[in-house]
Design a protein around this motif. Structure first.
Motif, PDB file in Angstrom:
ATOM      1  N   ASN A   1      48.244  45.233  26.132  1.00  0.00           N
ATOM      2  CA  ASN A   1      47.881  45.972  24.927  1.00  0.00           C
ATOM      3  C   ASN A   1      46.590  46.761  25.119  1.00  0.00           C
ATOM      4  OD1 ASN A   1      50.111  45.159  23.499  1.00  0.00           O
ATOM      5  ND2 ASN A   1      49.095  43.453  22.494  1.00  0.00           N
ATOM      6  N   LEU A   2      46.301  47.072  26.378  1.00  0.00           N
ATOM      7  CA  LEU A   2      45.135  47.877  26.736  1.00  0.00           C
ATOM      8  C   LEU A   2      45.588  48.941  27.724  1.00  0.00           C
ATOM      9  CD1 LEU A   2      42.782  44.833  27.280  1.00  0.00           C
ATOM     10  CD2 LEU A   2      42.394  46.585  25.534  1.00  0.00           C
ATOM     11  N   VAL A   3      45.067  50.143  27.577  1.00  0.00           N
ATOM     12  CA  VAL A   3      45.502  51.228  28.452  1.00  0.00           C
ATOM     13  C   VAL A   3      44.309  52.088  28.834  1.00  0.00           C
ATOM     14  CG1 VAL A   3      46.076  52.738  26.490  1.00  0.00           C
ATOM     15  CG2 VAL A   3      47.159  53.133  28.725  1.00  0.00           C
ATOM     16  N   LEU A   4      44.340  52.584  30.048  1.00  0.00           N
ATOM     17  CA  LEU A   4      43.298  53.478  30.551  1.00  0.00           C
ATOM     18  C   LEU A   4      43.764  54.915  30.351  1.00  0.00           C
ATOM     19  CD1 LEU A   4      40.515  53.272  32.025  1.00  0.00           C
ATOM     20  CD2 LEU A   4      41.770  53.659  34.159  1.00  0.00           C
ATOM     21  N   ILE A   5      43.054  55.643  29.504  1.00  0.00           N
ATOM     22  CA  ILE A   5      43.350  57.052  29.239  1.00  0.00           C
ATOM     23  C   ILE A   5      42.084  57.843  29.499  1.00  0.00           C
ATOM     24  CG2 ILE A   5      44.094  58.749  27.524  1.00  0.00           C
ATOM     25  CD1 ILE A   5      45.572  56.527  26.068  1.00  0.00           C
TER      26      ILE A   5
ATOM     27  N   CYS B   1      46.357  46.196  37.053  1.00  0.00           N
ATOM     28  CA  CYS B   1      46.026  44.915  37.685  1.00  0.00           C
ATOM     29  C   CYS B   1      47.065  44.557  38.748  1.00  0.00           C
ATOM     30  CB  CYS B   1      45.954  43.838  36.608  1.00  0.00           C
ATOM     31  SG  CYS B   1      44.797  42.521  36.955  1.00  0.00           S
ATOM     32  N   ALA B   2      48.329  44.739  38.412  1.00  0.00           N
ATOM     33  CA  ALA B   2      49.410  44.408  39.353  1.00  0.00           C
ATOM     34  C   ALA B   2      49.332  45.269  40.609  1.00  0.00           C
ATOM     35  CB  ALA B   2      50.763  44.583  38.675  1.00  0.00           C
ATOM     36  N   ARG B   3      48.848  46.505  40.473  1.00  0.00           N
ATOM     37  CA  ARG B   3      48.728  47.402  41.627  1.00  0.00           C
ATOM     38  C   ARG B   3      47.398  47.240  42.347  1.00  0.00           C
ATOM     39  NH1 ARG B   3      50.439  51.245  37.715  1.00  0.00           N
ATOM     40  NH2 ARG B   3      48.408  52.296  37.835  1.00  0.00           N
ATOM     41  N   GLY B   4      46.550  46.339  41.868  1.00  0.00           N
ATOM     42  CA  GLY B   4      45.244  46.143  42.492  1.00  0.00           C
ATOM     43  C   GLY B   4      44.283  47.277  42.230  1.00  0.00           C
ATOM     44  N   GLN B   5      44.470  48.015  41.125  1.00  0.00           N
ATOM     45  CA  GLN B   5      43.647  49.184  40.838  1.00  0.00           C
ATOM     46  C   GLN B   5      42.680  48.982  39.678  1.00  0.00           C
ATOM     47  OE1 GLN B   5      46.649  52.206  40.229  1.00  0.00           O
ATOM     48  NE2 GLN B   5      46.873  52.619  42.426  1.00  0.00           N
ATOM     49  N   LEU B   6      42.657  47.784  39.102  1.00  0.00           N
ATOM     50  CA  LEU B   6      41.702  47.507  38.034  1.00  0.00           C
ATOM     51  C   LEU B   6      40.365  47.150  38.672  1.00  0.00           C
ATOM     52  CD1 LEU B   6      41.537  47.338  34.934  1.00  0.00           C
ATOM     53  CD2 LEU B   6      41.950  44.881  35.141  1.00  0.00           C
ATOM     54  N   ARG B   7      39.322  47.854  38.284  1.00  0.00           N
ATOM     55  CA  ARG B   7      38.018  47.738  38.915  1.00  0.00           C
ATOM     56  C   ARG B   7      36.975  47.162  37.947  1.00  0.00           C
ATOM     57  NH1 ARG B   7      40.847  48.205  42.657  1.00  0.00           N
ATOM     58  NH2 ARG B   7      41.079  49.974  44.083  1.00  0.00           N
ATOM     59  N   PRO B   8      35.879  46.629  38.499  1.00  0.00           N
ATOM     60  CA  PRO B   8      34.824  46.099  37.628  1.00  0.00           C
ATOM     61  C   PRO B   8      34.304  47.110  36.608  1.00  0.00           C
ATOM     62  CG  PRO B   8      34.476  45.309  39.856  1.00  0.00           C
ATOM     63  CD  PRO B   8      35.613  46.299  39.922  1.00  0.00           C
ATOM     64  N   HIS B   9      34.227  48.395  36.970  1.00  0.00           N
ATOM     65  CA  HIS B   9      33.708  49.359  35.998  1.00  0.00           C
ATOM     66  C   HIS B   9      34.694  49.572  34.851  1.00  0.00           C
ATOM     67  CE1 HIS B   9      36.035  52.221  38.536  1.00  0.00           C
ATOM     68  NE2 HIS B   9      36.150  52.922  37.425  1.00  0.00           N
ATOM     69  N   HIS B  10      35.997  49.399  35.123  1.00  0.00           N
ATOM     70  CA  HIS B  10      36.971  49.449  34.028  1.00  0.00           C
ATOM     71  C   HIS B  10      36.751  48.268  33.074  1.00  0.00           C
ATOM     72  CE1 HIS B  10      39.736  51.592  37.110  1.00  0.00           C
ATOM     73  NE2 HIS B  10      39.134  52.489  36.362  1.00  0.00           N
ATOM     74  N   VAL B  11      36.530  47.101  33.660  1.00  0.00           N
ATOM     75  CA  VAL B  11      36.334  45.888  32.856  1.00  0.00           C
ATOM     76  C   VAL B  11      35.032  45.978  32.070  1.00  0.00           C
ATOM     77  CG1 VAL B  11      35.984  43.393  33.003  1.00  0.00           C
ATOM     78  CG2 VAL B  11      37.740  44.485  34.405  1.00  0.00           C
TER      79      VAL B  11
END
Length: 500
Positions: free
Chosen positions: A226-230, A125-135
């Motif tokens: 407490n959430l991570v993208l793997i 989120c801080a890097r502006g890389q969190l996208r709607p499809h991730h959410v």
């Protein structure tokens, strides 16, 4: 400046203490929270609980820390068994500790598999890389977890109205001690008054949700850290193990935490998208009237935790004030409005409604999709094909009447709860548009229509492309498109004045 490290933690920063012949540990990194030490050593993380007693947790004795380590392992393995490995004892004197050693045990560590910290959702989120499809994936992960989570028995106090209010009241008592300035005391008093009033309005609903099984053994601490993208899949970790009260909660309280964290990260579009994807997947629209109560509560929990951390480090409590401001904004939402879409298959209704959702700076808009709610009425999964012929099956005239009636009921309830609503449906008939316009007037909210336009060639191309892709709630075919084009009732001049 950081306080001097305890001898045990200082000693555990030595790489040689982590015997690993296949992957030697070159460096040990330390992460400190208000309640734990995390030692990042090679492929693993060792989490050691601090010997602290706080208003909401008690790690004061070695035995209590052991019990909590074992509970943390068990609870997190519900959704991250590959990450949570085991509990290991630490023996020897604090100046020369042996991980997994024999002899008198001086501490316990929870051993976890290490993942790339850059994949944490707060960092994305801080890097502006969190996208709607991730959410959207996160919403699915949460929904799936909640469906499998244990339900609180009716005889337990968890989720009962008195307990819900008591937790909120305790929060205010703790915040009043942590934020003693006069201005903050006044703000807290106003928020406490709002909380009490809102609780009185929703007390019966809290009780009904407990009776309906909406109180479950949740994660309890589901903020972005407490959430991570793997491997392009969102994973949960680090749930609450130290308090049953904070873990056995309404699923609406769980989703409210992630919602307010996205708002705090200045991502209202993604915050709104999360709530909408969760509601669309779970169908738990009964949660909406209590969602704002829980969102304010969660914002104040974050204010409390950040204030505690600031006090421990003799730091600036500025982050706590920011959460206080967020709670105030949540308690005073913008006036709701009702928006309906109009148009045949492939005209871009869903794309237009998606843009409106992601563009809402208040994150207070909810979308109802007729394709999804129609299938829910008939027990069909959103992406599944019902096998219905054109005008038959779940697409008969009676089925359509049932669908629009359901959309009307949901819309009225969501507006009454103070949320704006977008109804993503064809609304080809003037009578159906008029019915929702009257609904908006009855609710005292503004009414708008979104009517995307496309050429017949574009419409046919889009319908063919959607059918080829599959996995869409819409089952519109070219034959259905032609029927719609022949039967659509165009907007009247008075309706064109409502175009958004």
């Amino acid at each position: 400046m950081r306080k001097a490290l305890p001898p045990l933690i200082k000693a555990l920063l030595e790489p040689a203490r982590y015997a690993n012949p296949t992957t030697p540990v070159a460096r040990v990194e330390l992460v400190e929270t208000h309640a734990s030490w995390l030692l990042l050593a090679g492929d693993f993380v060792y989490k050691i609980k601090k010997a602290v007693t706080l208003p909401f947790l008690d790690y004061g004795t070695l035995d209590k820390r052991r019990v909590c380590c074992e509970a943390e392992l068990r609870l997190n393995r519900r959704f991250a068994a590959d990450l949570y490995l085991n509990v290991v004892p630490i023996a020897g004197p604090p100046e020369d500790p042996q991980i997994g050693g024999t002899g008198p045990i001086i501490e316990y560590a929870l051993r976890m598999r290490r993942f790339a910290e850059a994949g944490r959702l707060d960092h994305l989120c801080a890097r502006g890389q969190l996208r709607p499809h991730h959410v959207a994936n996160l919403a699915t992960v949460i929904t799936t977890f909640h469906e499998c989570a244990a339900t609180a028995p009716l005889a337990t106090p968890f989720g009962q109205p008195k307990r819900v209010l008591a937790q909120a009241s305790e929060n205010f008592a703790e915040l009043q001690a942590l934020l003693p300035r006069h201005d903050e005391q006044s703000r807290l008093a106003r928020l406490a008054e709002w909380t009490n009033c809102e609780f009185d309005r929703q007390a019966a609903r809290f009780a009904a949700r407990k009776a309906a099984g909406s109180v479950r053994e949740c994660h309890g601490d589901l903020h972005l850290g407490n959430l991570v993208l793997i491997d392009e899949r969102v994973r949960m970790f680090d749930c609450i193990e130290f308090s049953e009260d904070l873990r056995w909660i309404d699923v609406a309280s769980e989703i409210a935490f992630t919602y307010i964290d996205l708002l705090d990260q200045r991502q209202p579009g993604l915050a709104g998208w999360l709530v909408n994807e969760w509601l669309s997947g779970s169908g738990d629209y009964d949660a909406v009237p209590v969602l704002r109560f829980y969102a304010v509560y969660r914002a104040l929990v974050r204010a409390k935790v950040t204030a505690i951390r600031a006090a421990q480090a003799n730091g600036d409590p500025g982050r706590a004030y920011a959460y206080l401001a967020l709670a105030e904004r949540l308690a005073e939402p913008a006036r709701p409005r009702l928006i309906i879409t109009h148009g045949v298959a492939g005209c871009g209704k869903s794309r237009a409604s998606r843009r409106l959702l992601l563009g809402d700076p208040q994150a207070s808009t909810l979308r109802l999709r007729s394709d999804v709610e129609r299938k829910r009425l008939f027990g069909v999964a959103p992406a599944a094909n019902s096998g219905s012929p054109a005008g038959g099956g779940i697409y008969t005239q009676d089925a359509s009447e049932m669908t629009y009636q359901r959309l009307s009921e949901l819309t009225a309830n969501l507006l009454a709860a103070g949320w704006s609503v977008i109804v993503d449906a064809a609304f080809l008939e003037r009578s159906r548009r008029d019915a929702f316009r009257a609904l908006a007037a009855h609710a005292g909210v503004a009414f708008f229509i979104v009517a995307p336009q496309a050429t017949p060639e574009q419409l046919r191309f889009r319908v063919r492309a959607r059918l080829a892709k599959g996995h869409d709630a819409s089952e519109a075919t070219l034959a259905i498109l032609e029927r719609q084009l022949a039967g659509v009732e165009t907007l009247g001049s008075d309706e064109r004045n409502c175009l958004l």
